[in-house]
Motif scaffolding. Structure first.
Motif, PDB file in Angstrom:
ATOM      1  N   ILE A 183       0.879  -1.178   0.000  1.00 27.84           N
ATOM      2  CA  ILE A 183       0.000   0.000   0.000  1.00 27.84           C
ATOM      3  C   ILE A 183       0.909   1.217   0.000  1.00 27.84           C
ATOM      4  O   ILE A 183       1.678   1.444   0.940  1.00 27.84           O
ATOM      5  N   GLU A 220      -4.144   7.448   1.244  1.00 31.83           N
ATOM      6  CA  GLU A 220      -5.391   7.412   0.502  1.00 31.83           C
ATOM      7  C   GLU A 220      -5.727   5.985   0.071  1.00 31.83           C
ATOM      8  O   GLU A 220      -6.893   5.546   0.154  1.00 31.83           O
ATOM      9  N   GLU A 221      -4.729   5.279  -0.426  1.00 28.78           N
ATOM     10  CA  GLU A 221      -4.970   3.891  -0.847  1.00 28.78           C
ATOM     11  C   GLU A 221      -5.363   3.017   0.338  1.00 28.78           C
ATOM     12  O   GLU A 221      -6.241   2.152   0.228  1.00 28.78           O
ATOM     13  N   TYR A 222      -4.724   3.257   1.478  1.00 22.93           N
ATOM     14  CA  TYR A 222      -5.058   2.490   2.683  1.00 22.93           C
ATOM     15  C   TYR A 222      -6.503   2.726   3.083  1.00 22.93           C
ATOM     16  O   TYR A 222      -7.263   1.776   3.352  1.00 22.93           O
ATOM     17  N   ARG A 231      -8.920   3.846   1.216  1.00 18.77           N
ATOM     18  CA  ARG A 231      -9.829   3.328   0.189  1.00 18.77           C
ATOM     19  C   ARG A 231     -10.036   1.812   0.358  1.00 18.77           C
ATOM     20  O   ARG A 231     -11.132   1.300   0.171  1.00 18.77           O
ATOM     21  N   ARG A 232      -8.981   1.112   0.691  1.00 15.60           N
ATOM     22  CA  ARG A 232      -9.089  -0.347   0.876  1.00 15.60           C
ATOM     23  C   ARG A 232      -9.795  -0.699   2.196  1.00 15.60           C
ATOM     24  O   ARG A 232     -10.603  -1.637   2.233  1.00 15.60           O
TER      25      ARG A 232
END
Length: 491
Positions: free
Chosen positions: A19, A23-25, A27-28
Motif C-alpha cells: 500500500i 489514501e490507498e489504505y 480506500r481499501r
C-alpha cells in the motif's frame, strides 16, 4: 480488526500486499481510516511469513513517505519474507529440539543419586557447548547386594541426540547386568557384545567399579576409559590401572580387573576424558593436573579438620540432575572446585565432561555377623539359632521369625543340592541382609511345583518372604542373599 484488515487478507491469500499511500489504505479499509494517522506512516508492505507450507506470521515494513513499489521491490520484499519465515521456523524447531534434548538428558541421567551405607556421592555433567546441552557421557550409582555398590561412568563417541539415546541403551544394559551380580570384567564383556551389535560406527568407553564396605575391597575394569583417581585420607592421589583395554565395540575380552583395598574415607573420582583433556596438551598432563587439584583440595580439608575437629568430608547431599541447582555438602563443593580448575569458564571445550566423586565408608564390625556351619542337616537348626540370637542383640526381634525361615531354607538347599564349606552372614545396613555361601557353582532357580511334588517350593517361600533375593558368584563358589526392610525403614 486484524481479521478484516490487511493482515487478515495476506494470511488468507498468502500473497504480499503493498500500500503506497494513506489514501490507498483508507480506500481499501475505510473502517480502519484512523490507523495511518495513529502510526504516523504513509506506505506499508504487509508480507506473509510462510514455512513448511503454513503461514506462521506476518512481517510489516512501513515507510514515512508515500512510495511507489516497483516490480523489483516487490520481488525483493517477497524474498525477504521467505527468508524471515524460514529463519523463524528454524528457530522454532531448534527450540523444540533443544527442549527435547534437555528432557532426554534429564531422563537418561540419574536425577538423584541413592543414599547408601557404603558411600556418599556427588556428580556433575557438562555438555560440550551451550547449544544442545546433550551428549553421550553418563554416570551412575547402582546399589548391589550386601550393601555393595557399583560406580559407573562412560562416554559414547560423538555428541547429540543419537549419542544420548545410545548412552541410554548402555545405561539400561549396565543396570540389567548389574542385577546379575557380574564382576566388572564380565560385565564389560557383555556390554562389549551389545556395542558391537549396534554397528561399526558405535564406540564407547566405560569404567565399572564395585566397592564392598564390609571388607573395603574395590574392584574395577575399564574399556578404553581413563583410570579412576583414588585419593587416600591423607591427600595422596594414585591412578591405578593406567592401561585400560580398548573401548567397547573394538575390544576383545577378557578385560583386565584391578583389585584394591581402600581405607575408610577414601575418595573415588571417576570422570570422562573431556574433564582432563582440556586441562593440558595431552591426557597425561590433564591427569597430573587433576591429581594436583585433588591433593591440594583434600589437604586443605584435612587442615580444617585438625583445626575444627571436623571429618574430612561430611555427608553429601544427592547430586542434582543436569540443569538443576547446585547441591550442598563438601563433595559438591569439591566437584565445583575441580570443574572450575580443569574447565575454566573462559576456556572453550571440545568434549562433554562428566564427573562422579564418591567417599567410601566401611560397615561397622558390630553390624556384621558371620558363622561357619557344618555340612550336616543340623546346620539348618544352628542357622536358626544364630539368627535368633543375633537379631535379638540388634533389637530386631520383629524380623526374627522370617529371617530364621529364610536362613533355614537357604542352608537346607545347600545341604541337599550343593556342597560346603557353608557360611551364614547377617548384615545390618540399609536393609537386613541374610546371606548363605557355599562352594558350589550351581545356580538356584524358582520352579513351579505341582500338588503332588514333595519338594521344589523352597525358593518360592524365599520369594514370598524376602523383599529381594538373588545369587552372587564368588571365587570360592556362590552366595545366595535375601533382603528385608528394617523396621520403620522407608524401603
Amino acid at each position: 480488526m486484524l481479521r478484516h484488515g490487511p493482515i487478515g487478507d495476506i494470511v488468507r491469500s498468502r500473497t504480499p500486499l503493498c500500500i503506497g499511500s494513506v489514501e490507498e489504505y483508507v480506500r481499501r479499509y475505510p473502517h480502519l481510516a484512523d490507523v495511518p494517522a495513529a502510526g504516523g506512516k504513509q506506505a506499508w508492505a504487509f508480507l506473509p511469513l510462510i514455512a513448511s507450507g503454513h503461514v506462521i506470521g506476518c512481517c510489516l515494513i512501513s515507510f514515512a513517505r508515500p512510495r511507489h513499489f516497483t516490480g523489483e521491490e516487490r520481488g525483493l520484499l517477497l524474498a525477504i519474507s521467505g527468508l524471515v519465515g524460514q529463519a523463524l521456523e528454524r528457530a522454532r524447531l531448534y527450540d523444540a529440539e533443544r527442549a527435547r534434548a534437555r528432557e532426554l538428558q534429564r531422563a537418561l541421567l540419574p536425577r538423584v543419586l541413592p543414599a547408601l551405607p557404603g558411600i556418599a556421592a556427588a556428580a556433575r555433567y557438562l555438555p560440550v557447548g551451550k547449544d544442545m546441552e546433550v551428549g553421550g557421557d553418563w554416570y551412575d550409582v547402582i546399589p548391589l547386594s550386601a550393601d555393595r555398590v557399583a560406580l559407573v561412568i562412560g562416554d559414547v563417541m560423538g555428541h547429540g541426540i543419537s549419542e544420548a539415546a545410545t548412552m541410554g541403551r548402555l545405561r539400561t544394559a549396565v543396570h540389567t547386568l548389574a542385577d546379575l551380580e557380574l564382576p566388572p570384567d564380565e560385565l564389560l564383556a557383555h556390554l562389549n557384545d551389545l556395542v558391537i551389535g549396534l554397528g561399526d560406527d558405535f564406540y564407547a568407553t566405560c569404567l565399572y567399579l564395585i566397592y564392598d564396605p564390609a571388607d573395603r575391597a574395590c574392584t574395577f575394569a575399564s574399556a578404553g576409559h581413563p583410570p579412576p583417581a583414588v585419593v587416600h585420607p591423607g591427600g595422596t592421589v594414585i591412578f591405578p590401572g593406567t592401561d585400560p583395554d580398548p573401548p567397547l565395540g573394538a575390544a576383545t575380552p577378557p578385560f583386565a580387573a584391578t583389585e584394591l583395598t581402600l581405607p575408610e574415607d577414601t575418595l573415588l573420582v571417576l570422570y570422562t576424558d573431556g574433564l582432563v583433556e582440556s586441562a593440558g596438551p595431552d591426557i597425561d598432563e590433564g591427569l597430573a593436573e587433576l591429581g594436583r587439584t585433588l591433593s591440594a583440595a583434600c589437604a586443605g580439608r584435612d587442615l580444617r579438620r585438625r583445626r575444627h575437629d571436623q571429618p574430612l568430608l561430611a555427608e553429601a547431599a544427592p547430586a542434582p540432575a543436569p540443569g538443576d541447582g547446585e547441591g550442598d555438602g563438601p563433595l559438591h563443593v569439591l566437584c565445583d572446585s575441580l570443574i572450575a580448575t580443569l574447565l575454566p569458564a573462559h576456556q572453550a571445550t571440545t568434549d562433554d565432561a562428566a564427573l562422579l566423586i564418591a567417599r567410601t565408608r566401611a560397615l561397622r564390625a558390630e553390624d556384621i555377623a558371620c558363622w561357619a556351619l557344618p555340612e550336616d542337616p543340623v546346620a539348618a537348626g544352628e542357622a536358626r539359632k544364630h539368627v535368633r540370637e543375633q537379631l535379638s542383640a540388634w533389637n530386631l526381634d520383629a524380623l526374627s521369625m522370617t529371617t530364621e525361615l529364610l536362613a533355614s531354607e537357604l542352608v537346607g538347599n545347600v545341604i541337599r543340592h550343593a556342597r560346603g564349606p557353608i557360611t551364614l552372614r547377617l548384615i545390618r545396613g540399609r536393609v537386613l541382609t541374610c546371606e548363605v555361601s557355599d562352594g558350589s557353582l550351581t545356580t538356584p532357580r524358582v520352579r513351579r511345583s505341582s500338588e503332588t511334588d514333595e519338594g521344589g517350593r523352597g525358593l518360592q517361600l524365599v520369594t514370598a518372604l524376602a523383599q529381594r533375593w538373588g545369587t552372587r558368584f564368588t571365587p570360592e563358589g556362590k552366595s545366595i542373599w535375601t533382603e528385608q526392610p528394617l523396621p520403620d525403614s522407608p524401603l
